[in-house]
Design a protein around this motif. Sequence first.
Motif, PDB file in Angstrom:
ATOM      1  N   THR A 163      35.357  50.071  49.049  1.00 52.04           N
ATOM      2  CA  THR A 163      35.280  48.381  48.735  1.00 52.04           C
ATOM      3  C   THR A 163      33.573  48.538  49.121  1.00 52.04           C
ATOM      4  OG1 THR A 163      34.830  48.631  51.576  1.00 52.04           O
ATOM      5  CG2 THR A 163      36.489  48.016  50.840  1.00 52.04           C
ATOM      6  N   GLY A 164      32.852  49.420  49.021  1.00 52.54           N
ATOM      7  CA  GLY A 164      31.311  49.213  48.875  1.00 52.54           C
ATOM      8  C   GLY A 164      31.082  49.186  47.433  1.00 52.54           C
ATOM      9  N   THR A 165      31.127  50.760  46.833  1.00 53.19           N
ATOM     10  CA  THR A 165      31.744  51.258  45.923  1.00 53.19           C
ATOM     11  C   THR A 165      31.965  49.948  44.549  1.00 53.19           C
ATOM     12  OG1 THR A 165      32.097  53.146  46.189  1.00 53.19           O
ATOM     13  CG2 THR A 165      31.778  52.687  44.239  1.00 53.19           C
ATOM     14  N   LEU A 166      33.766  48.882  44.747  1.00 54.76           N
ATOM     15  CA  LEU A 166      34.003  48.321  44.143  1.00 54.76           C
ATOM     16  C   LEU A 166      32.096  46.885  44.350  1.00 54.76           C
ATOM     17  CD1 LEU A 166      35.669  46.666  42.965  1.00 54.76           C
ATOM     18  CD2 LEU A 166      36.699  46.017  44.826  1.00 54.76           C
ATOM     19  N   THR A 167      32.274  46.663  45.356  1.00 55.57           N
ATOM     20  CA  THR A 167      30.750  45.896  45.607  1.00 55.57           C
ATOM     21  C   THR A 167      29.649  46.124  44.841  1.00 55.57           C
ATOM     22  OG1 THR A 167      31.493  45.090  47.380  1.00 55.57           O
ATOM     23  CG2 THR A 167      29.615  43.992  46.240  1.00 55.57           C
ATOM     24  N   LEU A 168      29.419  46.552  44.610  1.00 51.03           N
ATOM     25  CA  LEU A 168      28.201  47.578  43.303  1.00 51.03           C
ATOM     26  C   LEU A 168      28.322  47.885  41.357  1.00 51.03           C
ATOM     27  CD1 LEU A 168      26.903  50.391  45.413  1.00 51.03           C
ATOM     28  CD2 LEU A 168      25.508  48.499  45.019  1.00 51.03           C
ATOM     29  N   ALA A 172      33.308  38.672  37.945  1.00 50.89           N
ATOM     30  CA  ALA A 172      34.995  39.473  38.327  1.00 50.89           C
ATOM     31  C   ALA A 172      35.290  39.684  39.597  1.00 50.89           C
ATOM     32  CB  ALA A 172      35.039  40.718  37.357  1.00 50.89           C
ATOM     33  N   LEU A 173      34.615  40.252  40.505  1.00 51.37           N
ATOM     34  CA  LEU A 173      34.813  39.990  42.177  1.00 51.37           C
ATOM     35  C   LEU A 173      33.829  39.043  42.486  1.00 51.37           C
ATOM     36  CD1 LEU A 173      34.386  42.341  43.731  1.00 51.37           C
ATOM     37  CD2 LEU A 173      31.657  41.909  44.284  1.00 51.37           C
ATOM     38  N   ALA A 218      38.588  34.835  45.002  1.00 46.86           N
ATOM     39  CA  ALA A 218      39.114  33.641  45.579  1.00 46.86           C
ATOM     40  C   ALA A 218      40.747  33.731  45.094  1.00 46.86           C
ATOM     41  CB  ALA A 218      38.282  33.062  43.607  1.00 46.86           C
ATOM     42  N   VAL A 219      41.024  34.952  44.040  1.00 39.51           N
ATOM     43  CA  VAL A 219      42.061  35.513  44.620  1.00 39.51           C
ATOM     44  C   VAL A 219      42.636  35.455  45.912  1.00 39.51           C
ATOM     45  CG1 VAL A 219      44.822  36.784  43.686  1.00 39.51           C
ATOM     46  CG2 VAL A 219      42.406  36.069  41.734  1.00 39.51           C
ATOM     47  N   LYS A 220      41.814  36.211  46.298  1.00 33.04           N
ATOM     48  CA  LYS A 220      42.121  36.548  47.901  1.00 33.04           C
ATOM     49  C   LYS A 220      42.052  35.805  49.313  1.00 33.04           C
ATOM     50  CE  LYS A 220      41.944  39.452  52.040  1.00 33.04           C
ATOM     51  NZ  LYS A 220      43.027  39.483  52.666  1.00 33.04           N
ATOM     52  N   GLN A 221      41.680  34.247  48.334  1.00 29.93           N
ATOM     53  CA  GLN A 221      41.492  32.895  49.629  1.00 29.93           C
ATOM     54  C   GLN A 221      42.388  31.547  48.963  1.00 29.93           C
ATOM     55  OE1 GLN A 221      39.251  32.232  51.272  1.00 29.93           O
ATOM     56  NE2 GLN A 221      40.077  30.288  52.033  1.00 29.93           N
ATOM     57  N   ALA A 222      42.930  31.972  48.048  1.00 30.86           N
ATOM     58  CA  ALA A 222      44.043  31.416  47.228  1.00 30.86           C
ATOM     59  C   ALA A 222      45.768  32.045  48.013  1.00 30.86           C
ATOM     60  CB  ALA A 222      44.446  31.473  45.711  1.00 30.86           C
ATOM     61  N   PHE A 223      45.487  32.881  48.012  1.00 32.56           N
ATOM     62  CA  PHE A 223      46.162  34.431  48.560  1.00 32.56           C
ATOM     63  C   PHE A 223      46.951  33.754  50.249  1.00 32.56           C
ATOM     64  CE2 PHE A 223      47.902  35.706  44.673  1.00 32.56           C
ATOM     65  CZ  PHE A 223      48.849  35.460  44.382  1.00 32.56           C
ATOM     66  N   ASP A 224      45.774  33.627  50.650  1.00 32.44           N
ATOM     67  CA  ASP A 224      45.494  34.576  52.467  1.00 32.44           C
ATOM     68  C   ASP A 224      44.352  34.010  52.602  1.00 32.44           C
ATOM     69  OD1 ASP A 224      45.993  36.072  54.818  1.00 32.44           O
ATOM     70  OD2 ASP A 224      44.747  37.927  54.197  1.00 32.44           O
TER      71      ASP A 224
END
Length: 470
Positions: A433-438, A444-445, A450-456
Amino acid sequence: MSSLDALRTLLDPSAIVTDPEAMAPHLTDWRGKHRGEAFALLRPRSVEEVSAILRWASATRTPIVPQGGNTGLSGGATPDASGDAVVLSLTRLNRIRAIDIEGDTLTAEAGCILADIQQAAAANDRLFPLSLGSEGSCQIGGVVATNAGGINVIRYGTVRDLVLGLEYVRADGAVIHGLKPLRKDNAGYALQELVIGSEGTLAVVTAATFRLFPRPRVGATALCGLDSPSAALKLLSMLKQFAGERISSFELMCDGEMGLTLDFVPGTILPLERRHAWYVFIELGDGAPNSPIGEVLTETLASALEQDVLQDAAIAQSEAQARAIWHLRFAVAEANRRAGPIVSHNTSVAVADVPAFISAIEAMAAEHLPNARTLFVGHVGDGNIHVVLRLPKETPAEQLADIGHAVNAQVFAITRDFGGSITAEHGIGRNLTGTLTLHAQPEALALMRAVKQAFDPLGILNPGAVLAKR
């Protein structure tokens, strides 16, 4: 009334497990690297019960960690240490709902074992091409949630290419009935494409409709010894010229990994006269019963030997020999687990860049980790290379985490320089998760969040996986 008491009014008693001994296997990952806590294990039998559980979870703000066969390698199916979550096991949703021979589709529930799906397709004279080392225990929901790849991606693609329709349950309990066996469907956004590979953070997959293929009538398997990854790509180019789309698998392994497999996994035998620096596993298949596919493979390898592209080759003369060859490839994960402390990565680069990428990793390791052993295995036909650094057995346990972080930073920097991906098929899970953030583009992140917020919107689905907690 406690929250579990409320849930007991919705489920049968066997669906709710709180016994610590019974829960223990579900609280650690397959490699034993991640351990967490949960106050219950839930085992629904139907999509309706999954829906009821998620309605309850939304009402009580209870985190849910979906889990299939628990064979993942990124920690994405293991709860955190808080003990606030429940593990949602899909094991009992294990029916094959339909097989359509005319339409070449199969619909299965999330808890079906991958090997059982393969066998069901074969019993109907069809092929389900997804093949993984964990296929005897991994489950369909998990392979969809991680967009699994395996050894046949070069010909058939990843799970995303195999899924036609998807049934899943939103965080609020709403069931999305998307099991349409359609080859074309352009009605609105492709929501199931977001769910595939989302690792249980957007929805809980309960069933999927997959594409089936004609079962190959003839096949040919070989293990080749070579001196370099560049030679492997030359051999792949020759095979493409003569075999075309009949190449099902083309896998690369270094001798270090082969040695670990031979040493640590019983029943493994190298079918070549001597060891080589590198090995390639080849599988060809053809639906035409009279296809000379064996001759094609033999002639291609003979030509490669004449041109010094490879040094040796063993062509399987029976199904038993073919299985023995592939057992060497599938046993790598078990060998690595038994061999001692490792830092592993699941990277991908452009196929043409594989040799240079491997050389760059080797140079980095020689400079920064001279006592480590650099190992490689992967699906070279699609550029997915698993980089493994085996540390000395005497490495103090308290240093492993720091060494791992340092190695990861170096490997991922090289991957980024090659325009590659930090994870090709294992997913982000909790490991990266930290690597994805970096490494992800900030814009894109932001879209992912925003997709996560819409689904969950309540953030109850597998919190801490894929996207780092804020």
